[in-house]
Scaffold this active site. Structure first.
Site, PDB file in Angstrom:
ATOM      1  N   HIS A   1       0.831  -1.213   0.000  1.00 26.46           N
ATOM      2  CA  HIS A   1       0.000   0.000   0.000  1.00 26.46           C
ATOM      3  C   HIS A   1       0.861   1.257   0.000  1.00 26.46           C
ATOM      4  CE1 HIS A   1      -3.413  -2.585   0.703  1.00 26.46           C
ATOM      5  NE2 HIS A   1      -4.215  -1.535   0.683  1.00 26.46           N
TER       6      HIS A   1
ATOM      7  N   LYS B   1      -9.052  -7.892   8.825  1.00 29.44           N
ATOM      8  CA  LYS B   1      -9.644  -8.163  10.135  1.00 29.44           C
ATOM      9  C   LYS B   1      -9.592  -6.886  10.951  1.00 29.44           C
ATOM     10  CE  LYS B   1      -5.523  -9.857  12.522  1.00 29.44           C
ATOM     11  NZ  LYS B   1      -4.893 -10.954  13.236  1.00 29.44           N
TER      12      LYS B   1
END
Length: 184
Positions: free
Chosen positions: A38, A103
């Site tokens: 990212h 998560k």
């Protein structure tokens, strides 16, 4: 809430039919990328560079896999904590992704960006990395191979289990699912 068979990649319109709390079994292809990937992607965009992959309609799984055992496509493949990507996520959402899998909770800036662009956030069960890896049939590095297990990769998956945690309308299963158990 229902169980839905979902073919990936999928459009934002299809993602818009998913509701917080839905259980999905995803088959098709998704993108694996976590914090280092990212960071590399957002830095490339900041330099006005073309990304090494087209993210339109892709679902990104926040994953840093372990090495594959002989005869397997991938080693343990559990989700990474999504909050680690939050500072990059609004920029990545603008690149056309339709979904994310990880998560944990997301910050408000991410949720606002999801609502604005019609993106869904799903969660995979942490602690089930070995079981999840059985759903991954192929692992192919697409970009940033120097990042090792954090490289951007395409996963071919079959019946990958996930739960819609936050839908594209901002409905948050972390809030609604926990509400009946909160003390007054």
């Amino acid at each position: 809430m229902s169980e839905i068979q979902l073919q990936a990649p999928f459009t934002r319109e299809i993602g818009g039919t998913l509701k917080a709390g839905d259980t999905v079994l995803i088959s098709g292809t998704i993108i694996a990328a976590r914090d280092a990937a990212h960071k590399a992607l957002t830095e490339a965009l900041a330099r006005n560079e073309k990304l090494p992959i087209d993210l339109t309609n892709e679902t990104i799984y926040y994953l840093g896999p372990s090495p594959a055992k002989p005869g397997h496509a991938i080693g343990s493949a559990g989700p990474t904590t999504s909050g680690r990507m939050d500072k990059y996520t609004p920029t990545i959402i603008k690149q056309g992704i339709s979904g994310m899998i990880g998560k944990g909770y997301r910050n408000q800036a991410v949720i606002d960006s999801m609502i604005k662009h019609g993106v869904v956030y799903m969660v995979a069960v942490g602690g089930a990395a070995a079981l999840i890896s059985n759903c991954i049939k192929k692992y192919e590095v697409l970009a940033y191979p120097e990042l090792g297990p954090e490289a951007v990769a395409r996963l071919t998956i079959e019946n990958f289990p996930a739960i819609v945690a936050i839908d594209c309308h901002g409905n948050n299963f972390y809030e609604t699912g926990q509400a009946p158990y909160r003390l007054i």
